[in-house]
Design a protein around this motif. Sequence first.
Motif, short mmCIF file in Angstrom:
data_model
loop_
_atom_site.label_atom_id
_atom_site.label_comp_id
_atom_site.label_asym_id
_atom_site.label_seq_id
_atom_site.Cartn_x
_atom_site.Cartn_y
_atom_site.Cartn_z
N PHE A 246 76.68 39.72 46.93
CA PHE A 246 77.02 38.49 46.21
C PHE A 246 76.34 37.29 46.88
O PHE A 246 75.76 36.43 46.22
N TRP B 231 86.68 40.22 44.38
CA TRP B 231 85.65 39.21 44.16
C TRP B 231 85.66 38.60 42.77
O TRP B 231 84.83 37.73 42.47
N THR B 232 86.59 39.01 41.91
CA THR B 232 86.66 38.39 40.58
C THR B 232 86.92 36.89 40.64
O THR B 232 86.26 36.11 39.92
N THR C 107 80.05 44.23 48.50
CA THR C 107 80.03 43.29 47.38
C THR C 107 79.84 41.86 47.87
O THR C 107 79.06 41.09 47.29
N SER D 211 73.22 38.02 43.92
CA SER D 211 74.03 37.36 42.90
C SER D 211 75.27 38.18 42.63
O SER D 211 75.35 39.36 43.00
N GLY D 212 76.25 37.54 41.95
CA GLY D 212 77.46 38.26 41.59
C GLY D 212 77.18 39.40 40.64
O GLY D 212 77.79 40.47 40.72
N GLN D 213 76.23 39.20 39.73
CA GLN D 213 75.89 40.26 38.78
C GLN D 213 75.32 41.48 39.50
O GLN D 213 75.71 42.62 39.21
N ALA E 204 75.92 42.40 42.50
CA ALA E 204 77.00 43.03 43.26
C ALA E 204 77.79 44.00 42.39
O ALA E 204 78.16 45.09 42.83
N THR F 149 86.12 34.66 42.93
CA THR F 149 84.90 34.00 43.38
C THR F 149 83.81 34.07 42.31
O THR F 149 83.05 33.11 42.10
N PHE F 150 83.72 35.21 41.60
CA PHE F 150 82.75 35.37 40.52
C PHE F 150 82.98 34.34 39.42
O PHE F 150 82.05 33.70 38.94
N ILE G 238 79.97 31.82 39.56
CA ILE G 238 79.00 32.28 38.56
C ILE G 238 79.30 31.68 37.19
O ILE G 238 78.42 31.17 36.50
N LYS H 183 81.12 33.31 52.71
CA LYS H 183 81.55 34.49 51.95
C LYS H 183 81.58 35.73 52.84
O LYS H 183 82.53 36.52 52.79
#
Length: 409
Positions: A374, A235-236, A370, A378-380, A382, A238-239, A243, A39
């Motif tokens: 991430f 990054w949406t 981000t 975590s994604g959250q 970020a 990948t999220f 996630i 990443k």
Amino acid sequence: MKNFNIKIVLFLNYFVFAILLNSVGTVILQVQQNFGISKSAASVLEGFKDLPIAICSFILASFLPKIGIKNSMLIALFLVTCMCFVMPFSNDFWFFKLLFAIVGISFALIKISVFTSIGLVTENDKEHSSFMGFLEGFFMVGVLMGNVLFSLFIDDHNPKSTEWLNVYWVLGGLSLASFLFLFFSKLDEREAKSEKTDLIGDVKNSISLLSYKKVLFFLLCAFLFVLVEQSFQTWTPTFYKEILKLPTSMSIQAAAVLAGAFALGRFLSGFFSRKFNWIYVVSFCIIGFAISILLVLPLTHNIHIDVNTGWLNAPLVVYLFPLMGGFLAPIYPSINSIILSSIPKYLHSAMSGLIVVFSAIGGTIGSIITGFVFQEFSGQHAFYLSLIPLSLLLVSAIFMSRLTINSKK
């Protein structure tokens, strides 16, 4: 309609580059699967896109009108057309670095040219703001269509497949069509040229902009906004993939939904900018987006997605997350328009260059931060981090509004 043909050209050019620029999120996801890139390593693609934008904008902005607005756009479209026709044969990560470097250089030419042209084809401040909103809205339509287009070439059953690279044949064709349409269109560029015809005079024009406090606060606003926007857009996919555990094609389509929310928001900004003062619109959007982060992100924890999940049976949060983009959307065109319409037209090219530079730097920093958070947390975490620049953006926009009002008195 006056200047109808050239307005269509501006929309078409923006549409093409919307797809190319914002494919970086999809490409980041795909290179992780195709080439085993981490990443943090994949996140540098944002830099390969944004740093050339910043550098070229800084170098070219002040004297681009002398190169010619139309000529600059033709050069940009020629470069990306050639690169798109090379990409189906790419077999290593460096091809994507080169692609986004060329896209970045070309977009610097396109965006400065487009922003400069808006002042030439509109008659007053309200028309300028409205056209800017619709243009940025159409840009997001391009982002939406680009995500849908890429998802059609994705093979969910074979993550290692490189068949998705065939999408660049389509993008090359679009770039070529845009080149030809522009080539046969006419644009009166006389008002964009300064009475000072030498390079030193052009550079002085650019530097003089930094003496205005409202310009400095605007540049801070542009930097902070794009820092937040790019982190979400990039990054949406990948999220959603890592996630929310959705299929790759659906993750990319989620980015298309986000783009659709942006498009709707920016089209609405073209309407609301005729009715309300820009600072009220911007403040409402910033606060609304911050609240939506606090309400929606908690719903993404401990979520279980079935392997057969699709858009017709997905959990509510799958739809809510990209819809947050509707709040972010009107901010950028609103602040861009207010600063451009408050300075002489011969300074629009220099100001557009500064806009592109600070936007590019903000986008790069936002994506890298981000990506790092991430990967390490975590994604959250970020996306929660975006509340900090959002707060600073609100304060900066208020100061910019006060300075703009005072300068008109």
